[in-house]
Design a protein around this motif. Structure first.
Motif, PDB file in Angstrom:
ATOM      1  N   GLY A 122      -3.908  -2.611  -1.331  1.00 27.70           N
ATOM      2  CA  GLY A 122      -2.471  -2.837  -1.306  1.00 27.70           C
ATOM      3  C   GLY A 122      -1.681  -1.552  -1.403  1.00 27.70           C
ATOM      4  N   LEU A 123      -2.209  -0.571  -2.125  1.00 27.07           N
ATOM      5  CA  LEU A 123      -1.539   0.732  -2.212  1.00 27.07           C
ATOM      6  C   LEU A 123      -1.346   1.327  -0.822  1.00 27.07           C
ATOM      7  CD1 LEU A 123      -2.209   3.573  -4.724  1.00 27.07           C
ATOM      8  CD2 LEU A 123      -2.254   4.078  -2.291  1.00 27.07           C
ATOM      9  N   VAL A 124      -2.378   1.224  -0.001  1.00 29.48           N
ATOM     10  CA  VAL A 124      -2.305   1.769   1.361  1.00 29.48           C
ATOM     11  C   VAL A 124      -1.300   0.983   2.193  1.00 29.48           C
ATOM     12  CG1 VAL A 124      -3.618   2.197   3.477  1.00 29.48           C
ATOM     13  CG2 VAL A 124      -4.674   2.609   1.244  1.00 29.48           C
ATOM     14  N   TRP A 125      -1.343  -0.341   2.072  1.00 30.90           N
ATOM     15  CA  TRP A 125      -0.433  -1.179   2.860  1.00 30.90           C
ATOM     16  C   TRP A 125       1.019  -0.946   2.457  1.00 30.90           C
ATOM     17  CZ3 TRP A 125      -3.888  -5.977   1.555  1.00 30.90           C
ATOM     18  CH2 TRP A 125      -5.095  -5.864   2.253  1.00 30.90           C
ATOM     19  N   VAL A 126       1.264  -0.848   1.154  1.00 29.92           N
ATOM     20  CA  VAL A 126       2.633  -0.610   0.686  1.00 29.92           C
ATOM     21  C   VAL A 126       3.123   0.759   1.165  1.00 29.92           C
ATOM     22  CG1 VAL A 126       4.023  -0.151  -1.381  1.00 29.92           C
ATOM     23  CG2 VAL A 126       2.529  -2.150  -1.298  1.00 29.92           C
ATOM     24  N   GLY A 132       7.795   3.541  -2.880  1.00 31.02           N
ATOM     25  CA  GLY A 132       7.201   2.208  -2.780  1.00 31.02           C
ATOM     26  C   GLY A 132       5.912   2.090  -3.562  1.00 31.02           C
ATOM     27  N   VAL A 133       5.066   3.098  -3.467  1.00 24.49           N
ATOM     28  CA  VAL A 133       3.789   3.068  -4.186  1.00 24.49           C
ATOM     29  C   VAL A 133       4.010   3.138  -5.693  1.00 24.49           C
ATOM     30  CG1 VAL A 133       1.699   4.407  -4.653  1.00 24.49           C
ATOM     31  CG2 VAL A 133       2.371   3.920  -2.299  1.00 24.49           C
ATOM     32  N   LEU A 176      -6.894   3.722   4.886  1.00 25.82           N
ATOM     33  CA  LEU A 176      -7.750   3.019   3.924  1.00 25.82           C
ATOM     34  C   LEU A 176      -9.106   3.696   3.798  1.00 25.82           C
ATOM     35  CD1 LEU A 176      -7.952   0.563   2.060  1.00 25.82           C
ATOM     36  CD2 LEU A 176      -8.844  -0.731   4.010  1.00 25.82           C
ATOM     37  N   ILE A 177      -9.652   4.180   4.909  1.00 28.02           N
ATOM     38  CA  ILE A 177     -10.932   4.887   4.884  1.00 28.02           C
ATOM     39  C   ILE A 177     -10.867   6.069   3.927  1.00 28.02           C
ATOM     40  CG2 ILE A 177     -12.374   6.444   6.285  1.00 28.02           C
ATOM     41  CD1 ILE A 177     -11.930   4.469   8.616  1.00 28.02           C
ATOM     42  N   ALA A 178      -9.782   6.821   4.009  1.00 26.49           N
ATOM     43  CA  ALA A 178      -9.629   7.997   3.150  1.00 26.49           C
ATOM     44  C   ALA A 178      -9.420   7.600   1.696  1.00 26.49           C
ATOM     45  CB  ALA A 178      -8.458   8.843   3.648  1.00 26.49           C
ATOM     46  N   VAL A 179      -8.532   6.643   1.452  1.00 26.11           N
ATOM     47  CA  VAL A 179      -8.194   6.256   0.080  1.00 26.11           C
ATOM     48  C   VAL A 179      -9.377   5.596  -0.617  1.00 26.11           C
ATOM     49  CG1 VAL A 179      -6.764   4.699  -1.308  1.00 26.11           C
ATOM     50  CG2 VAL A 179      -5.718   6.126   0.462  1.00 26.11           C
ATOM     51  N   LEU A 180     -10.116   4.756   0.085  1.00 23.46           N
ATOM     52  CA  LEU A 180     -11.286   4.129  -0.521  1.00 23.46           C
ATOM     53  C   LEU A 180     -12.301   5.175  -0.967  1.00 23.46           C
ATOM     54  CD1 LEU A 180     -11.997   1.034   1.763  1.00 23.46           C
ATOM     55  CD2 LEU A 180     -11.399   0.991  -0.664  1.00 23.46           C
ATOM     56  N   ALA A 181     -12.605   6.113  -0.078  1.00 25.79           N
ATOM     57  CA  ALA A 181     -13.611   7.127  -0.393  1.00 25.79           C
ATOM     58  C   ALA A 181     -13.175   7.990  -1.573  1.00 25.79           C
ATOM     59  CB  ALA A 181     -13.877   7.994   0.840  1.00 25.79           C
TER      60      ALA A 181
END
Length: 267
Positions: free
Chosen positions: A142-146, A182-183, A252-257
């Motif tokens: 959700g952080l990425v989507w927001v 937003g985040v 998301l790929i970056a944030v997840l890793a």
């Protein structure tokens, strides 16, 4: 275009929620690899890996993922720390130098270096189908989507100063500021709900979230540069109104890793 994007999102969101809260671990592992595998396929097209070599590459990567799942392998903190080097050092340098995707084996290794840590993070953040881990991973995603939505509307409304015009002309510093605001509000909200389940006070969570917001911007810009250097507009046309899977999960790929690597190192 916006209507098509919304309709596609309305289809995809229930599927992701069902996967998070109802899929057993082995089905979740396969489902999350499907997402990563499609992004890897799109990356391989950008890298001009074609024909039997492309399918062989994807088959080997899928076999490696299956073997890792079979033996219950999860990367250590030391191994995952390589993701920090990729996203905090290599990716910004790549954008600064505007390197093209290398050919052959280097391109294949780069693709694995980008995609595999994100898949392992999918598994690590959600090792079972419990509501607790499902909410935790949903909060991270959700952080990425927001950040993406806030940046879009802030950029459309206030955008005047281009962020990286040679890479992605539509992005602005005002959009980044909107993402930060937003985040910050989002992290306060989900932390108050107890979804994050991270033993850190809000005064430390907020700077961490700001850092992850910056990482999400880098992930987005890197994929945009890959497309620009490859001479294509979208990574594919799999998702109507959204382009390809890689287009949707680049941040998301970056944030997840990075988030998983930090969690391991701080544990």
């Amino acid at each position: 275009m916006l209507k098509t994007r919304i309709l596609t999102a309305l289809v995809l969101l229930p599927l992701m929620l069902a996967a998070l809260f109802f899929f057993p671990p082995h089905v979740w592992a396969a489902f999350s690899w499907l997402i990563i595998g499609l992004a890897l396929w799109e990356y391989s097209r950008m890298a001009r890996i074609a024909g039997l070599l492309q399918w062989g590459y994807l088959a080997v990567c899928t076999a490696l993922a299956a073997a890792a799942w079979w033996v219950a392998y999860m990367p250590s903190a030391l191994v995952m720390s390589a993701s920090l080097l990729v996203w905090l050092v290599l990716a910004p340098m790549w954008l600064r130098k505007r390197w093209s995707i290398p050919g052959g084996v280097p391109a294949m290794l780069l693709g694995m270096l980008l995609m595999f840590p994100a898949w392992f993070a999918f598994l690590a953040w959600h090792p079972d189908n419990s509501a607790i881990s499902g909410k935790q991973l949903l909060a991270v995603m959700g952080l990425v989507w927001v950040a993406d939505v806030a940046a879009y509307f802030a950029g459309k409304t206030f955008g005047k100063h281009k962020l990286a015009p040679a890479i992605s002309p539509g992005k602005s510093w005002e959009g980044v500021a909107g993402a930060v605001v937003g985040v910050a509000a989002y992290v306060w909200f989900v932390n108050d709900l107890g979804w994050l389940n991270i033993p850190l006070p809000l005064v430390l969570l907020l700077p961490l979230a700001m850092g992850l917001t910056a990482v999400s911007v880098v992930g987005d810009l890197l994929e945009s540069w890959f497309k620009r250097s490859a001479g294509i507009k979208d990574s594919s046309s799999l998702l109507p109104g959204h382009g390809g899977v890689y287009d949707r999960i680049d941040s998301l790929i970056a944030v997840l890793a990075v988030s998983h690597a930090l969690r391991l190192l701080l544990a």
